[in-house]
Design a protein around this motif. Sequence first.
Motif, PDB file in Angstrom:
ATOM      1  N   ASP A  29     -54.083 -16.292  -1.927  1.00  0.00           N
ATOM      2  CA  ASP A  29     -53.008 -16.848  -1.089  1.00  0.00           C
ATOM      3  C   ASP A  29     -52.959 -16.100   0.240  1.00  0.00           C
ATOM      4  O   ASP A  29     -53.448 -14.965   0.344  1.00  0.00           O
ATOM      5  N   LYS A  31     -50.177 -15.347   3.576  1.00  0.00           N
ATOM      6  CA  LYS A  31     -48.817 -15.429   4.094  1.00  0.00           C
ATOM      7  C   LYS A  31     -48.762 -14.813   5.489  1.00  0.00           C
ATOM      8  O   LYS A  31     -49.564 -13.950   5.842  1.00  0.00           O
ATOM      9  N   LYS A  33     -45.889 -12.953   7.992  1.00  0.00           N
ATOM     10  CA  LYS A  33     -44.546 -12.399   8.112  1.00  0.00           C
ATOM     11  C   LYS A  33     -44.351 -11.863   9.529  1.00  0.00           C
ATOM     12  O   LYS A  33     -45.298 -11.380  10.149  1.00  0.00           O
ATOM     13  N   GLU A  40     -41.547 -19.172  14.481  1.00  0.00           N
ATOM     14  CA  GLU A  40     -41.781 -20.027  13.326  1.00  0.00           C
ATOM     15  C   GLU A  40     -43.205 -19.784  12.834  1.00  0.00           C
ATOM     16  O   GLU A  40     -44.173 -20.264  13.422  1.00  0.00           O
ATOM     17  N   THR A  41     -43.314 -19.028  11.778  1.00  0.00           N
ATOM     18  CA  THR A  41     -44.638 -18.639  11.281  1.00  0.00           C
ATOM     19  C   THR A  41     -45.468 -19.828  10.816  1.00  0.00           C
ATOM     20  O   THR A  41     -46.704 -19.783  10.843  1.00  0.00           O
ATOM     21  N   SER A  42     -44.807 -20.924  10.410  1.00  0.00           N
ATOM     22  CA  SER A  42     -45.563 -22.100   9.938  1.00  0.00           C
ATOM     23  C   SER A  42     -46.419 -22.698  11.053  1.00  0.00           C
ATOM     24  O   SER A  42     -47.471 -23.289  10.799  1.00  0.00           O
ATOM     25  N   GLN A  43     -45.969 -22.547  12.308  1.00  0.00           N
ATOM     26  CA  GLN A  43     -46.736 -23.085  13.436  1.00  0.00           C
ATOM     27  C   GLN A  43     -47.985 -22.265  13.729  1.00  0.00           C
ATOM     28  O   GLN A  43     -48.863 -22.705  14.471  1.00  0.00           O
ATOM     29  N   GLU A  45     -50.017 -21.090  11.262  1.00  0.00           N
ATOM     30  CA  GLU A  45     -50.968 -21.220  10.156  1.00  0.00           C
ATOM     31  C   GLU A  45     -52.323 -21.807  10.577  1.00  0.00           C
ATOM     32  O   GLU A  45     -53.356 -21.429  10.025  1.00  0.00           O
ATOM     33  N   LYS A  51     -58.535 -19.436   4.465  1.00  0.00           N
ATOM     34  CA  LYS A  51     -57.437 -19.758   3.563  1.00  0.00           C
ATOM     35  C   LYS A  51     -57.964 -19.881   2.143  1.00  0.00           C
ATOM     36  O   LYS A  51     -59.162 -19.995   1.918  1.00  0.00           O
ATOM     37  N   SER A  58     -50.445 -29.494  -3.342  1.00  0.00           N
ATOM     38  CA  SER A  58     -49.996 -28.163  -2.930  1.00  0.00           C
ATOM     39  C   SER A  58     -49.652 -27.263  -4.110  1.00  0.00           C
ATOM     40  O   SER A  58     -49.003 -26.230  -3.939  1.00  0.00           O
ATOM     41  N   PHE A 556     -48.289 -30.967   5.318  1.00  0.00           N
ATOM     42  CA  PHE A 556     -48.161 -29.603   4.817  1.00  0.00           C
ATOM     43  C   PHE A 556     -49.393 -28.783   5.202  1.00  0.00           C
ATOM     44  O   PHE A 556     -49.283 -27.644   5.629  1.00  0.00           O
ATOM     45  N   ASP A 557     -50.555 -29.383   5.016  1.00  0.00           N
ATOM     46  CA  ASP A 557     -51.820 -28.787   5.430  1.00  0.00           C
ATOM     47  C   ASP A 557     -52.824 -29.920   5.566  1.00  0.00           C
ATOM     48  O   ASP A 557     -52.451 -31.093   5.523  1.00  0.00           O
TER      49      ASP A 557
END
Length: 731
Positions: A29, A31, A33, A40-43, A45, A51, A58, A556-557
């Motif tokens: 996995d 992540k 932080k 916004e950490t999702s942006q 990725e 990965k 998911s 999501f991905d």
Amino acid sequence: MVSTLIIVVTITACSASKFIPEGSYLLDDVKIKSDTKNIETSQLEPYIRQKGNSKWFSLFKVPLGTYALSGRDTTKWINRKLQALGEGPVLFDSLQAEQTCNDLSNVLHGMGYIKAQVDYALKREKKKKVKVIYNLHPGKRYHISSINYDIQDKNIDSVLKNKKFHSTNLRIGMPFMVSVLDNEREQITDFLNNNGYVNFHKDFISYSADTISGSTDIDITLHLHKFISGNGEEETEHKQYTIGKINYHANGDFDKIPLRKSVLEENTIIEAGKLYNADELQKTYNRFGRLPIVKYTNIKFTERPDSNILDCNIGISTNKINSISFQPEGTNTAGDLGAAASLTYENRNIFRGAETFSIKLRGAFEAITGLEGYQNQDYEEYSLEAKLLFPRFVVPFLSKKFKKQSTAMSELTVSYNMQNRPEFHRRVFTASWRYRWNDISGKKSYKFDLIDLNYIYMPWISTTFKEEYLDDVNNRNSILRYNYEDLFIMKLGFGMSFNNGDEAYKINVETSGNFLSGISHLLGSKRNENNQYTLFNIAFAQYVKGDFDYTKIIMFDRNNSLALHAGLGIAYPYGNSMILPFEKRYFSGGANSVRGWSVRGLGPGKFKGTNGAIDFINQTGDIKLDLNIELRSFLFWKVYGAAFIDAGNIWTIRAYEEQPGGQFRFKDFYKQIAVAYGLGIRFNFDFFILRFDMGMKAINPAYNSNNEHYAIFHPDFSRDFAFHFAVGLPF
């Protein structure tokens, strides 16, 4: 069975350790932080270089589990096949992790966190697994305190001022962001390209930035440089060009372009005597590209010697004007098998204005089974359709300027359909005139049905059908009778749709009979025995109908997404009609609705159908609600999976004896919303998608027992299951 397979393969994924070399780790996995909540950490990725293995929905690492089922001996066919279908374990790579840290640092710098740093930490787990955590240390964010311009080309400086160029990107006090600075370069470049500067590109623009020690303020200066040819020549002023002559010539097999000169000029947005404009060049390409007769367009500019004038040469290559196509079909209507075929003739340039004229002849035959008491057991259908498509607005008194700016289609259609069933014969004549056009962005499209005429004629109804269904006092059905009478529909409609890839919506409104009703009132026309006005002794339909449809896709991905959908439709018969025409009524259930029910198997309201069976006529309504949520996941090859929950129903506005429990009531409708769930498989072949959906009833509003009502807690496969096959996505 499917869930069991997923569990088995997921558990098997744990045995992938046999493919992990000693000293290596499976990347389980990843992540991100951050020290601050402002990011916004999702942006971020997409900037992660490595990965973990992909997951179905998911959640399940089925591809890895499939790979792990194989053995090491690749000479065996089964091992090679499992490895090809599956996905090998992703091994943690420290070099990739370091590069990811550098990439993330650069992204943060570009967001205004000039002193940002990124590092990563490893969390080792059992069985040779590791989790990677990227830690962001952004620090303080820098902001723009002043903006200065250094325009070294005097002519461009004058153009920017005279044309009143306004920046929509840079402003004092905003965070220092590289993407915003680059957008400013592109905006200025586009502005100049649309004002005569053919050879200007954004590399002629650069920035310098000054900071003060101990401060997070940045002074920005934009430098616009003079023209440099690249041949070692001295810097010069940028040339601003004007369009000279516009010439047309044919490419390919034609010596002469088979289009009228007025049509060529109408679709040429570039104008002689005006400054060169890159947007007008693209619009000209688009305008010619939408003409069916045009195969491709080639536009070149020639600079006149010692001048700032460009002559425009437009080369047109055309398709074949005439074509004939034949298309066979196989049909299956409720288990009745048949065949159909269509023959189409098309002329793509009938009036030398890129108008498309087509004639389509279609015939169909179906062997009907299980029908008793009728002489003929076959269904035959023949239709003839003629269509004339104009690639422009065909409206009187429109200016040439408006015609040039619009990208519309005008369509005239006339058709005749003849249906011969054992129970009845039906004839439908239609004629329509409609317009279609798109906005400048291409994301919105519009349609306007100026007039749509439908004449439905029933020349023959069998004695058996008439006695058993239409004239039987004990079985009299007003909805059924209305749909087997001659009817005239005169419709006016408007629709709009929007689609940007992630979000889409459609709005449609139509009305019928108002014009004829108004004329009948003015002329004092008499009503028939059913208190209806008539046209040529045929009653006409009067109603208003509106539909709204919305879809949102959340990614999501790269392999997993969530599709949300809502649809609402309301139709109201009034005046000359107490019942909607059958073709305008809503139905629920099926591949694009609540998939726990078969087509027309749900509603209206809590209506159970006739004798527990699907009622083709009565299971229709005036109101429709569809709510859907679907989780989509790439599985392997061209195969995708879906898990869905559907909800909805239909209702009638008025109460009809034939549809007990079908009327919409605010106090009860939410209790009558049906719910279904299920799984689906999609085969995506790029040009088309084959879809198989397996739905189960969860909450059934038409029930005889509590077990049937809450089927999700008391599933009965024979009672609650529905299978659907369709082409294309459900929404």
